[in-house]
Scaffold this active site. Structure first.
Site, PDB file in Angstrom:
ATOM      1  N   HIS A   1       0.802  -1.230   0.000  1.00  0.00           N
ATOM      2  CA  HIS A   1       0.000   0.000   0.000  1.00  0.00           C
ATOM      3  C   HIS A   1       0.836   1.282   0.000  1.00  0.00           C
ATOM      4  CE1 HIS A   1       0.750  -0.490   4.331  1.00  0.00           C
ATOM      5  NE2 HIS A   1       0.675   0.832   4.384  1.00  0.00           N
TER       6      HIS A   1
HETATM    7  C1  UD1 Z   1      -2.301   5.388   5.761  1.00  0.00           C
HETATM    8  C2  UD1 Z   1      -1.042   5.973   6.381  1.00  0.00           C
HETATM    9  C3  UD1 Z   1       0.096   4.973   6.250  1.00  0.00           C
HETATM   10  C4  UD1 Z   1      -0.277   3.620   6.822  1.00  0.00           C
HETATM   11  C5  UD1 Z   1      -1.581   3.149   6.203  1.00  0.00           C
HETATM   12  C6  UD1 Z   1      -2.021   1.891   6.904  1.00  0.00           C
HETATM   13  C7  UD1 Z   1      -0.722   8.407   6.246  1.00  0.00           C
HETATM   14  C8  UD1 Z   1       0.000   9.488   5.553  1.00  0.00           C
HETATM   15  N1  UD1 Z   1      -0.651   7.187   5.694  1.00  0.00           N
HETATM   16  O1  UD1 Z   1      -2.065   5.216   4.371  1.00  0.00           O
HETATM   17  O2  UD1 Z   1       1.220   5.452   6.960  1.00  0.00           O
HETATM   18  O3  UD1 Z   1       0.747   2.707   6.538  1.00  0.00           O
HETATM   19  O4  UD1 Z   1      -2.601   4.146   6.386  1.00  0.00           O
HETATM   20  O5  UD1 Z   1      -2.970   1.186   6.211  1.00  0.00           O
HETATM   21  O6  UD1 Z   1      -1.320   8.645   7.257  1.00  0.00           O
HETATM   22  N2  UD1 Z   1      -9.524   4.421   1.622  1.00  0.00           N
HETATM   23  C9  UD1 Z   1     -10.737   3.742   1.541  1.00  0.00           C
HETATM   24  N3  UD1 Z   1     -11.276   3.318   2.716  1.00  0.00           N
HETATM   25  C10 UD1 Z   1     -10.718   3.510   3.937  1.00  0.00           C
HETATM   26  C11 UD1 Z   1      -9.491   4.196   3.981  1.00  0.00           C
HETATM   27  C12 UD1 Z   1      -8.913   4.643   2.816  1.00  0.00           C
HETATM   28  O7  UD1 Z   1     -11.300   3.543   0.457  1.00  0.00           O
HETATM   29  O8  UD1 Z   1     -11.285   3.071   4.962  1.00  0.00           O
HETATM   30  C13 UD1 Z   1      -8.901   4.836   0.346  1.00  0.00           C
HETATM   31  C14 UD1 Z   1      -9.233   6.268  -0.063  1.00  0.00           C
HETATM   32  O9  UD1 Z   1      -9.339   6.305  -1.457  1.00  0.00           O
HETATM   33  C15 UD1 Z   1      -8.005   7.030   0.380  1.00  0.00           C
HETATM   34  C16 UD1 Z   1      -6.886   6.016   0.192  1.00  0.00           C
HETATM   35  O10 UD1 Z   1      -7.477   4.761   0.505  1.00  0.00           O
HETATM   36  O11 UD1 Z   1      -7.808   8.197  -0.375  1.00  0.00           O
HETATM   37  C17 UD1 Z   1      -5.683   6.264   1.076  1.00  0.00           C
HETATM   38  O12 UD1 Z   1      -6.048   6.388   2.453  1.00  0.00           O
HETATM   39  P1  UD1 Z   1      -5.149   7.259   3.466  1.00  0.00           P
HETATM   40  O13 UD1 Z   1      -5.636   7.070   4.844  1.00  0.00           O
HETATM   41  O14 UD1 Z   1      -5.017   8.652   2.965  1.00  0.00           O
HETATM   42  O15 UD1 Z   1      -3.716   6.637   3.297  1.00  0.00           O
HETATM   43  P2  UD1 Z   1      -3.258   5.116   3.352  1.00  0.00           P
HETATM   44  O16 UD1 Z   1      -2.652   4.770   2.047  1.00  0.00           O
HETATM   45  O17 UD1 Z   1      -4.362   4.279   3.870  1.00  0.00           O
HETATM   46  N1  UDP Z   2      -3.462  -6.311   8.622  1.00  0.00           N
HETATM   47  C1  UDP Z   2      -4.749  -6.826   8.736  1.00  0.00           C
HETATM   48  N2  UDP Z   2      -5.422  -7.176   7.599  1.00  0.00           N
HETATM   49  C2  UDP Z   2      -4.869  -7.056   6.360  1.00  0.00           C
HETATM   50  C3  UDP Z   2      -3.567  -6.515   6.253  1.00  0.00           C
HETATM   51  C4  UDP Z   2      -2.892  -6.144   7.405  1.00  0.00           C
HETATM   52  O1  UDP Z   2      -5.278  -6.969   9.846  1.00  0.00           O
HETATM   53  O2  UDP Z   2      -5.538  -7.401   5.359  1.00  0.00           O
HETATM   54  C5  UDP Z   2      -2.755  -5.909   9.855  1.00  0.00           C
HETATM   55  C6  UDP Z   2      -1.358  -6.469  10.057  1.00  0.00           C
HETATM   56  O3  UDP Z   2      -1.397  -7.752  10.637  1.00  0.00           O
HETATM   57  C7  UDP Z   2      -0.755  -5.424  10.987  1.00  0.00           C
HETATM   58  C8  UDP Z   2      -1.384  -4.123  10.507  1.00  0.00           C
HETATM   59  O4  UDP Z   2      -2.561  -4.510   9.774  1.00  0.00           O
HETATM   60  O5  UDP Z   2      -1.167  -5.650  12.331  1.00  0.00           O
HETATM   61  C9  UDP Z   2      -0.454  -3.365   9.609  1.00  0.00           C
HETATM   62  O6  UDP Z   2      -1.129  -2.270   9.072  1.00  0.00           O
HETATM   63  P1  UDP Z   2      -0.800  -1.639   7.654  1.00  0.00           P
HETATM   64  O7  UDP Z   2      -0.007  -2.585   6.838  1.00  0.00           O
HETATM   65  O8  UDP Z   2      -2.074  -1.134   7.090  1.00  0.00           O
HETATM   66  O9  UDP Z   2       0.051  -0.335   8.052  1.00  0.00           O
HETATM   67  P2  UDP Z   2       1.594  -0.081   8.359  1.00  0.00           P
HETATM   68  O10 UDP Z   2       2.019  -1.025   9.411  1.00  0.00           O
HETATM   69  O11 UDP Z   2       2.329  -0.231   7.066  1.00  0.00           O
HETATM   70  O12 UDP Z   2       1.609   1.344   8.789  1.00  0.00           O
END
Ligand code: UD1
Ligand code: UDP
Length: 356
Positions: free
Chosen positions: A206
């Site tokens: 992601h």
């Molecule tokens: C965010 C965090 C990242 C973390 C990740 C964990 C920041 C800058 N980034 O990235 O550090 O590793 O979460 O998963 O804070 N969206 C949905 N549904 C949701 C959430 C998001 O559809 O419930 C989609 C939207 O199109 C959104 C995109 O995902 O624009 C990105 O979501 P966002 O929270 O901005 O960043 P992540 O890539 O999720």
């Molecule tokens: N995770 C989850 N379901 C998924 C993918 C990840 O529960 O389909 C969990 C994973 O085990 C870990 C956390 O989400 O506990 C990690 O979050 P993510 O990868 O979104 O964010 P990051 O750690 O990169 O910030």
């Protein structure tokens, strides 16, 4: 004593859970849980509250998605009102997402002390949005709870007063340890659902540097499709990646694509997979603890301890290397991880005793 916890995105829930539970053992503590709403889909948020035994959030700021500035600003505007209304003794923030820095900044302007759980991690790559969030949150925090000693070193180098730094271990591993007894039930269900009778690989991606750049994503997915000729690859897709994959124009029929999974399901898969291909921060830690080989599609990591003592290997964007690492794991060459100090299931208790 009133403590506010701020969570917003998927990895925050696994970090806050054990701290909330540890603090709830203390009668004099009243806790308020604020969800910023950064993540809002059922399987990016609600599912974790149920599985981790977390209380419902007291307040949801419902900020949703947006640009970095929009998201950070919305959390700030809405969270400021909460702090003014509740007047907490201190606030705890988790990890490195936009909700983390936004809440820390609000508190520092209102002179409310802040504790940062998972402080000190550095990738030394300022093109990562999280790196900016980490550095700034650590500058603002009054308590810095680090998961490993590299975090302490980074903070001291940045001039943080040593008395503020507390090496407590990894709260995400607390969650893993406490929920591990439940994974076998989850595994039985998953085995049937995805027909996982033999060995399989697990994939999560992601990071914007991998999925927002169509060329980079194309190269990675192309390689995954080749690897999937050797064994099934199960790929629960983060919503950011789902949007990008849809526009890629590449056949992904060979991959077992699915929606993001719940924590227990994902933990069961990490535990059973032959290897995990990822760019997630938390997954590098969890695979290291479980002893599952982890191939990280990034040029750097803020979690070097997972390379030194765990099972993590950086393959960057070198796709031939990714393929050859998979081949050698399938041929039986596996890393031999060592225990990581203080990743023992008790980090949250240490945080609670320091705070109280
Ligand atoms: C965010 C965090 C990242 C973390 C990740 C964990 C920041 C800058 N980034 O990235 O550090 O590793 O979460 O998963 O804070 N969206 C949905 N549904 C949701 C959430 C998001 O559809 O419930 C989609 C939207 O199109 C959104 C995109 O995902 O624009 C990105 O979501 P966002 O929270 O901005 O960043 P992540 O890539 O999720
Ligand atoms: N995770 C989850 N379901 C998924 C993918 C990840 O529960 O389909 C969990 C994973 O085990 C870990 C956390 O989400 O506990 C990690 O979050 P993510 O990868 O979104 O964010 P990051 O750690 O990169 O910030």
């Amino acid at each position: 004593m009133l403590i506010i916890h701020v969570v917003g995105a998927r990895p925050n829930f696994m970090k806050a859970g054990p701290v909330i539970i540890a603090l709830s053992q203390h009668k004099k503590v009243h806790q308020v849980l604020v969800h910023t709403g950064q993540h809002y889909d059922h399987n990016m948020s609600e599912v974790f509250f149920r599985q981790l035994g977390l209380p419902e959030p007291d307040i949801n700021l419902s900020v949703g998605s947006g640009s970095h500035a929009q998201q950070t600003a919305q959390v700030m505007v809405r969270f400021e009102q909460v702090v003014q209304q509740y007047k907490p003794d201190f606030v705890l923030v988790y990890g490195d997402v936009n909700s983390t820095i936004a809440a820390a900044l609000v508190c520092s302007k209102l002179s409310v002390p802040v504790g940062h759980v998972e402080a000190g991690l550095r990738s030394f790559d300022r093109t990562m949005p999280e790196e900016i969030n980490r550095i700034l949150t650590d500058q603002l925090a009054d308590w810095l709870f680090t998961p490993s000693s590299d975090g302490d070193e980074n903070l001291r180098r940045e001039g943080i007063t040593p008395a503020k730094i507390h090496l407590v271990g990894n709260v995400m591993i607390d969650t893993l340890v406490s929920l591990m007894p439940q994974v076998d039930t989850a595994w039985l269900e998953l085995q049937g659902r995805f027909d996982l009778s033999s060995s399989f690989g697990l994939v999560t991606l992601h990071r914007p540097s991998n999925v927002d750049d169509p060329l980079a994503l194309h190269k990675i997915v192309e390689t995954l499709v080749i690897i999937a000729h050797d064994l099934p690859l199960l790929f629960p897709i983060h919503p950011r990646t789902r949007h990008r994959l849809a526009n890629l124009g590449l056949s992904v029929d060979r991959l077992l694509l699915t929606e993001p999974l719940g924590y227990l399901e994902f933990l069961a898969l990490q535990n059973r997979a032959s290897f995990v291909i990822t760019d997630s921060g938390g997954v590098q830690e969890e695979t290291s603890f479980l002893g599952t080989p982890c191939l990280t599609v990034r040029e750097n990591t803020e979690r070097p301890i997972t390379i030194a003592l765990g099972t993590n290997k950086l393959v960057g964007h070198n796709m031939p290397q990714l393929r050859s690492e998979v081949q050698s794991i399938l041929a039986g060459k596996r890393p031999s991880p060592q225990p990581i100090p203080l990743w023992d299931g008790h980090a949250a208790k240490r945080i609670a005793s320091i705070l109280l």
